[in-house]
Design a protein around this motif. Structure first.
Motif, PDB file in Angstrom:
ATOM      1  N   PRO A  30       0.793  -1.230   0.000  1.00  0.00           N
ATOM      2  CA  PRO A  30       0.000   0.000   0.000  1.00  0.00           C
ATOM      3  C   PRO A  30       0.829   1.286   0.000  1.00  0.00           C
ATOM      4  CG  PRO A  30       0.218  -0.738   2.247  1.00  0.00           C
ATOM      5  CD  PRO A  30       0.985  -1.737   1.374  1.00  0.00           C
ATOM      6  N   GLU A  31       2.144   1.187  -0.186  1.00  0.00           N
ATOM      7  CA  GLU A  31       3.012   2.361  -0.040  1.00  0.00           C
ATOM      8  C   GLU A  31       2.657   3.543  -0.936  1.00  0.00           C
ATOM      9  OE1 GLU A  31       7.303   1.084   1.445  1.00  0.00           O
ATOM     10  OE2 GLU A  31       6.671  -0.018  -0.358  1.00  0.00           O
ATOM     11  N   PRO A  32       2.375   3.363  -2.237  1.00  0.00           N
ATOM     12  CA  PRO A  32       2.069   4.545  -3.053  1.00  0.00           C
ATOM     13  C   PRO A  32       0.883   5.359  -2.529  1.00  0.00           C
ATOM     14  CG  PRO A  32       2.581   2.700  -4.477  1.00  0.00           C
ATOM     15  CD  PRO A  32       2.470   2.156  -3.075  1.00  0.00           C
ATOM     16  N   VAL A  33      -0.163   4.681  -2.102  1.00  0.00           N
ATOM     17  CA  VAL A  33      -1.347   5.404  -1.605  1.00  0.00           C
ATOM     18  C   VAL A  33      -1.064   6.017  -0.236  1.00  0.00           C
ATOM     19  CG1 VAL A  33      -3.760   5.161  -0.903  1.00  0.00           C
ATOM     20  CG2 VAL A  33      -2.959   4.106  -3.010  1.00  0.00           C
ATOM     21  N   MET A  34      -0.279   5.350   0.585  1.00  0.00           N
ATOM     22  CA  MET A  34       0.084   5.928   1.888  1.00  0.00           C
ATOM     23  C   MET A  34       0.889   7.214   1.687  1.00  0.00           C
ATOM     24  SD  MET A  34       0.992   2.435   3.966  1.00  0.00           S
ATOM     25  CE  MET A  34       1.846   3.299   5.259  1.00  0.00           C
ATOM     26  N   LEU A  35       1.851   7.188   0.754  1.00  0.00           N
ATOM     27  CA  LEU A  35       2.624   8.403   0.466  1.00  0.00           C
ATOM     28  C   LEU A  35       1.744   9.489  -0.131  1.00  0.00           C
ATOM     29  CD1 LEU A  35       5.918   6.895  -0.998  1.00  0.00           C
ATOM     30  CD2 LEU A  35       5.590   7.955   1.242  1.00  0.00           C
ATOM     31  N   HIS A  45      -1.428   9.926   0.417  1.00  0.00           N
ATOM     32  CA  HIS A  45      -2.260  10.462   1.498  1.00  0.00           C
ATOM     33  C   HIS A  45      -1.502  11.554   2.263  1.00  0.00           C
ATOM     34  CE1 HIS A  45      -5.686  10.319   4.174  1.00  0.00           C
ATOM     35  NE2 HIS A  45      -4.869  10.290   5.198  1.00  0.00           N
ATOM     36  N   ASN A  46      -0.224  11.343   2.514  1.00  0.00           N
ATOM     37  CA  ASN A  46       0.583  12.345   3.221  1.00  0.00           C
ATOM     38  C   ASN A  46       0.930  13.530   2.321  1.00  0.00           C
ATOM     39  OD1 ASN A  46       0.673  10.940   5.661  1.00  0.00           O
ATOM     40  ND2 ASN A  46       2.422   9.730   4.992  1.00  0.00           N
ATOM     41  N   ARG A  47       1.284  13.266   1.082  1.00  0.00           N
ATOM     42  CA  ARG A  47       1.748  14.335   0.172  1.00  0.00           C
ATOM     43  C   ARG A  47       0.629  15.280  -0.234  1.00  0.00           C
ATOM     44  NH1 ARG A  47       4.301  18.127  -1.418  1.00  0.00           N
ATOM     45  NH2 ARG A  47       5.553  18.165  -3.300  1.00  0.00           N
ATOM     46  N   ILE A  48      -0.583  14.767  -0.407  1.00  0.00           N
ATOM     47  CA  ILE A  48      -1.703  15.623  -0.841  1.00  0.00           C
ATOM     48  C   ILE A  48      -1.991  16.708   0.195  1.00  0.00           C
ATOM     49  CG2 ILE A  48      -3.652  14.290   0.093  1.00  0.00           C
ATOM     50  CD1 ILE A  48      -3.601  15.666  -3.460  1.00  0.00           C
ATOM     51  N   GLY A 108      -7.326  22.876  -4.679  1.00  0.00           N
ATOM     52  CA  GLY A 108      -7.389  23.390  -6.043  1.00  0.00           C
ATOM     53  C   GLY A 108      -6.103  23.199  -6.830  1.00  0.00           C
ATOM     54  N   GLU A 109      -4.999  22.944  -6.145  1.00  0.00           N
ATOM     55  CA  GLU A 109      -3.739  22.711  -6.836  1.00  0.00           C
ATOM     56  C   GLU A 109      -3.649  21.253  -7.286  1.00  0.00           C
ATOM     57  OE1 GLU A 109      -0.778  26.133  -5.095  1.00  0.00           O
ATOM     58  OE2 GLU A 109      -0.480  24.078  -4.410  1.00  0.00           O
ATOM     59  N   VAL A 110      -2.721  20.988  -8.201  1.00  0.00           N
ATOM     60  CA  VAL A 110      -2.608  19.661  -8.808  1.00  0.00           C
ATOM     61  C   VAL A 110      -1.295  18.995  -8.406  1.00  0.00           C
ATOM     62  CG1 VAL A 110      -2.487  18.409 -11.006  1.00  0.00           C
ATOM     63  CG2 VAL A 110      -4.062  20.331 -10.744  1.00  0.00           C
ATOM     64  N   LEU A 111      -1.415  17.729  -8.028  1.00  0.00           N
ATOM     65  CA  LEU A 111      -0.274  16.890  -7.667  1.00  0.00           C
ATOM     66  C   LEU A 111      -0.077  15.846  -8.762  1.00  0.00           C
ATOM     67  CD1 LEU A 111       1.809  15.759  -5.575  1.00  0.00           C
ATOM     68  CD2 LEU A 111      -0.081  14.398  -4.657  1.00  0.00           C
ATOM     69  N   LYS A 112       1.153  15.723  -9.248  1.00  0.00           N
ATOM     70  CA  LYS A 112       1.479  14.693 -10.234  1.00  0.00           C
ATOM     71  C   LYS A 112       2.077  13.505  -9.484  1.00  0.00           C
ATOM     72  CE  LYS A 112       4.478  13.768 -14.218  1.00  0.00           C
ATOM     73  NZ  LYS A 112       5.485  14.370 -15.115  1.00  0.00           N
TER      74      LYS A 112
END
Length: 79
Positions: free
Chosen positions: A18-23, A25-28, A34-38
């Motif tokens: 589950p690491e990508p989604v855990m990261l 969750h923290n990074r967002i 309104g800003e965009v995360l790649k």
């Protein structure tokens, strides 16, 4: 995708569920509403997990694309 299309980036390549989604969750949280995360990932489970993450938490999945063995997502942070 150009840098003008997103304000922040998360590199989750080489990580598995589950690491990508855990990261994510923290990074967002570091991105203003309104800003965009790649997000860049290599785990195929992200094609299922990231859209569900966005739907569940009220973020907009702006785009989702496969580029070779990578998956690239643009996510607009919700309120």
């Amino acid at each position: 995708m150009t840098a003008a299309e997103f304000q922040a980036e998360l590199d989750a390549r080489g990580l598995y569920c589950p690491e990508p989604v855990m990261l994510l969750h923290n990074r967002i949280r570091d991105v203003a509403p309104g800003e965009v995360l790649k997000v860049r990932a290599t785990d195929p489970s992200t094609t299922r997990d990231i859209p569900r993450f966005c739907q569940f938490l009220g973020h907009e999945l702006v785009s989702q694309a496969a580029q070779g063995d990578e998956f690239v997502y643009l996510i607009r942070r919700g309120a």
